[in-house]
Write an enzyme that holds these catalytic residues in place. Structure first.
Site, PDB file in Angstrom:
ATOM      1  N   CYS A 122      13.325  -9.799  -4.410  1.00 56.37           N
ATOM      2  CA  CYS A 122      11.998 -10.206  -3.923  1.00 56.37           C
ATOM      3  C   CYS A 122      11.205 -11.007  -4.957  1.00 56.37           C
ATOM      4  O   CYS A 122      10.171 -11.586  -4.625  1.00 56.37           O
ATOM      5  CB  CYS A 122      11.213  -8.993  -3.451  1.00 56.37           C
ATOM      6  SG  CYS A 122      12.026  -8.177  -2.062  1.00 56.37           S
ATOM      7  N   HIS A 263       3.775 -10.639  -3.256  1.00 55.62           N
ATOM      8  CA  HIS A 263       4.960 -10.404  -2.434  1.00 55.62           C
ATOM      9  C   HIS A 263       4.582  -9.438  -1.310  1.00 55.62           C
ATOM     10  O   HIS A 263       3.851  -8.482  -1.521  1.00 55.62           O
ATOM     11  CB  HIS A 263       6.069  -9.815  -3.310  1.00 55.62           C
ATOM     12  CG  HIS A 263       7.220  -9.281  -2.529  1.00 55.62           C
ATOM     13  ND1 HIS A 263       7.911 -10.041  -1.615  1.00 55.62           N
ATOM     14  CD2 HIS A 263       7.801  -8.045  -2.522  1.00 55.62           C
ATOM     15  CE1 HIS A 263       8.873  -9.294  -1.077  1.00 55.62           C
ATOM     16  NE2 HIS A 263       8.824  -8.081  -1.612  1.00 55.62           N
ATOM     17  N   ASN A 293       9.032  -7.925   5.425  1.00 55.13           N
ATOM     18  CA  ASN A 293       9.428  -8.344   4.083  1.00 55.13           C
ATOM     19  C   ASN A 293      10.613  -9.310   4.202  1.00 55.13           C
ATOM     20  O   ASN A 293      11.717  -8.895   4.530  1.00 55.13           O
ATOM     21  CB  ASN A 293       9.801  -7.101   3.266  1.00 55.13           C
ATOM     22  CG  ASN A 293      10.225  -7.437   1.842  1.00 55.13           C
ATOM     23  OD1 ASN A 293      10.426  -8.605   1.499  1.00 55.13           O
ATOM     24  ND2 ASN A 293      10.379  -6.407   1.031  1.00 55.13           N
TER      25      ASN A 293
HETATM   26  N1  COA Z   1       9.526   6.061  11.404  1.00 51.98           N
HETATM   27  C1  COA Z   1       9.085   7.325  11.405  1.00 51.98           C
HETATM   28  N2  COA Z   1       9.255   8.153  10.369  1.00 51.98           N
HETATM   29  C2  COA Z   1       9.857   7.654   9.275  1.00 51.98           C
HETATM   30  C3  COA Z   1      10.325   6.350   9.214  1.00 51.98           C
HETATM   31  C4  COA Z   1      10.138   5.537  10.336  1.00 51.98           C
HETATM   32  N3  COA Z   1      10.544   4.261  10.396  1.00 51.98           N
HETATM   33  N4  COA Z   1      10.879   6.129   8.008  1.00 51.98           N
HETATM   34  C5  COA Z   1      10.782   7.275   7.324  1.00 51.98           C
HETATM   35  N5  COA Z   1      10.158   8.205   8.089  1.00 51.98           N
HETATM   36  C6  COA Z   1       9.847   9.577   7.770  1.00 51.98           C
HETATM   37  C7  COA Z   1      10.702  10.109   6.649  1.00 51.98           C
HETATM   38  O1  COA Z   1      11.953  10.523   7.138  1.00 51.98           O
HETATM   39  C8  COA Z   1       9.854  11.259   6.171  1.00 51.98           C
HETATM   40  O2  COA Z   1      10.053  12.353   7.014  1.00 51.98           O
HETATM   41  P1  COA Z   1      10.194  13.839   6.406  1.00 51.98           P
HETATM   42  O3  COA Z   1       8.892  14.078   5.711  1.00 51.98           O
HETATM   43  O4  COA Z   1      10.409  14.659   7.613  1.00 51.98           O
HETATM   44  O5  COA Z   1      11.346  13.751   5.464  1.00 51.98           O
HETATM   45  C9  COA Z   1       8.423  10.770   6.380  1.00 51.98           C
HETATM   46  O6  COA Z   1       8.524   9.672   7.294  1.00 51.98           O
HETATM   47  C10 COA Z   1       7.755  10.295   5.131  1.00 51.98           C
HETATM   48  O7  COA Z   1       8.673   9.510   4.445  1.00 51.98           O
HETATM   49  P2  COA Z   1       8.283   8.786   3.135  1.00 51.98           P
HETATM   50  O8  COA Z   1       9.492   8.071   2.598  1.00 51.98           O
HETATM   51  O9  COA Z   1       7.535   9.713   2.235  1.00 51.98           O
HETATM   52  O10 COA Z   1       7.261   7.720   3.727  1.00 51.98           O
HETATM   53  P3  COA Z   1       6.428   6.688   2.930  1.00 51.98           P
HETATM   54  O11 COA Z   1       5.020   6.855   3.254  1.00 51.98           O
HETATM   55  O12 COA Z   1       6.822   6.604   1.489  1.00 51.98           O
HETATM   56  O13 COA Z   1       6.913   5.337   3.619  1.00 51.98           O
HETATM   57  C11 COA Z   1       8.337   3.484   3.147  1.00 51.98           C
HETATM   58  C12 COA Z   1       8.259   4.940   3.535  1.00 51.98           C
HETATM   59  C13 COA Z   1       9.795   3.051   3.045  1.00 51.98           C
HETATM   60  C14 COA Z   1       7.605   2.663   4.180  1.00 51.98           C
HETATM   61  C15 COA Z   1       7.628   3.325   1.784  1.00 51.98           C
HETATM   62  O14 COA Z   1       8.133   4.259   0.863  1.00 51.98           O
HETATM   63  C16 COA Z   1       7.784   1.963   1.202  1.00 51.98           C
HETATM   64  O15 COA Z   1       7.316   0.986   1.743  1.00 51.98           O
HETATM   65  N6  COA Z   1       8.392   1.876   0.023  1.00 51.98           N
HETATM   66  C17 COA Z   1       8.607   0.627  -0.638  1.00 51.98           C
HETATM   67  C18 COA Z   1       9.692  -0.122   0.041  1.00 51.98           C
HETATM   68  C19 COA Z   1       9.691  -1.545  -0.354  1.00 51.98           C
HETATM   69  O16 COA Z   1       8.675  -2.169  -0.385  1.00 51.98           O
HETATM   70  N7  COA Z   1      10.858  -2.083  -0.658  1.00 51.98           N
HETATM   71  C20 COA Z   1      11.022  -3.427  -0.997  1.00 51.98           C
HETATM   72  C21 COA Z   1      10.457  -3.660  -2.343  1.00 51.98           C
HETATM   73  S1  COA Z   1      10.553  -5.327  -2.709  1.00 51.98           S
END
Ligand code: COA
Length: 338
Positions: A122, A263, A293
């Site tokens: 990214c 980004h 993204n």
């Molecule tokens: N729909 C519904 N629930 C979802 C889900 C979805 N698409 N994806 C994950 N969950 C659930 C998880 O399984 C978890 O459930 P649990 O508590 O029963 O285990 C719950 O939601 C919370 O998950 P968590 O990972 O803590 O959520 P979060 O608030 O951190 O959001 C992301 C997850 C991936 C959106 C977030 O961590 C993120 O954006 N991270 C950075 C990713 C990124 O930007 N990557 C590229 C970098 S360049």
């Protein structure tokens, strides 16, 4: 000191044109609800994403790159044969080799150009922008095409709800040329890599470590794997840290920045970074709702949004920031000269 007074180089480089492209097909949150256990409300609240654009089968990163490049050259009114260098930032090249830059050169008809691919996930666009700028500043070249293009849909597992909702496909291209008298262009940058984060966001299969085999396919190694929570925290901390250092060493504050283009990984990452920087929301460009993204394409796509919305104008001081797999981090300061 302000950005005009950075140590002089023989010539400075500027962005002289911008072109972007996204494929027409949309993947909405409602579509994803039918594919994995997720819902529109969760996706919007946790990421800010509503739709993403995806390619149809047979369309590759080079196709998106060429469409963006054509738009860029058309706006500048120059022929592909005038391009001297093509740098393509991508983690989804058409093939392992040859470089996607070669395929773009051929499809575009950029006869006589040389070029290469750059892999920084990214942060790819910011890193390519800097390399391209140095080629101009050294006096070696006066027309460098920098492209960020990714077909993330080609490396996603559409049964993994934690990754497949995040990404889209797209491309953006800028032309780099020497500044005219009185212009500032690309002023300063700080980039950083940290390989200790390599396995927090990666695609393990298909390289020399794990060449493609029936076993790597069975183990689902040819898709994006991510520790989302860990990536989130480092992304906010590092983008803010590098941006702050960059501003400070140019004796600027957030108040001096007309347009902050980060980004687009997650709306919450963007807002948290902007808050740490003390950057008012009206100066922060966000279009992740439309595109998701798009990896190396997010920053040029966000530049296009900023221009379209009248929030990026000639003479503006612009701060770009990126974070990606690697980990890779980038921050760039420039004056918009178009
Ligand atoms: N729909 C519904 N629930 C979802 C889900 C979805 N698409 N994806 C994950 N969950 C659930 C998880 O399984 C978890 O459930 P649990 O508590 O029963 O285990 C719950 O939601 C919370 O998950 P968590 O990972 O803590 O959520 P979060 O608030 O951190 O959001 C992301 C997850 C991936 C959106 C977030 O961590 C993120 O954006 N991270 C950075 C990713 C990124 O930007 N990557 C590229 C970098 S360049």
């Amino acid at each position: 000191m302000s950005i005009e007074n950075r140590p002089r180089v023989a010539v400075r480089a500027k962005i002289s044109s911008l072109g972007t492209y996204v494929p027409p097909r949309l993947l909405t949150n409602a579509d994803l609800e039918k594919m994995v256990d997720t819902n529109d409300e969760w996706i919007i609240e946790r990421t800010g994403i509503r739709t993403r654009h995806l390619v149809d089968k047979g369309v590759a990163s080079s196709d998106l790159a060429v469409a963006a490049a054509k738009a860029c050259l058309e706006k500048r009114g120059i022929a592909p044969t005038e391009i001297e260098v093509i740098i393509v930032a991508t983690v989804t090249p058409d093939m392992m080799f040859p470089a996607t830059a070669c395929l773009v050169q051929e499809k575009l008809g950029a006869v006589g150009a040389w070029g290469f691919d750059l892999s920084a996930a990214c942060s790819g666009f910011l890193y390519a922008l800097q390399v391209g700028a140095k080629l101009v500043e050294s006096g070696a070249h006066s027309k460098v095409l920098v492209i960020g293009a990714d077909v993330m849909s080609s490396i996603l597992d559409y049964t993994d709800r934690s990754t497949c909702i995040l990404f889209g496909d797209g491309a953006g291209a800028v032309l780099l040329e020497p500044c005219e008298e009185g212009e500032t262009g690309l002023a300063d940058f700080i980039h950083e890599i940290d390989g200790s984060g390599a396995c927090s966001l990666y695609m393990p299969g298909g390289g020399s470590l794990n060449p493609t085999s029936a076993e790597t396919v069975a183990k689902n190694m040819h898709v994006v794997h991510q520790a989302g929570g860990a990536v989130f925290k480092v992304a906010v901390r590092k983008m803010a840290e590098l941006s702050e250092t960059l501003l400070r060493r140019n004796q600027l504050t957030a108040a001096d920045v007309d347009c902050f283009i980060p980004h687009q990984a997650n709306k919450r990452i963007i807002l948290a970074t902007a808050e740490r920087l003390g950057m008012p929301e009206e100066r922060v460009i966000i279009n992740i709702d439309r595109y998701g993204n798009t990896t190396a394409a997010t920053i040029p796509l966000a530049m296009e949004t900023a221009v379209e919305e009248g929030r990026l104008k000639k003479g503006d001081t612009v701060l770009l920031a990126s974070f990606g797999g690697g980990f890779t981090v980038g921050a760039t300061l420039l004056r918009w000269e178009i």
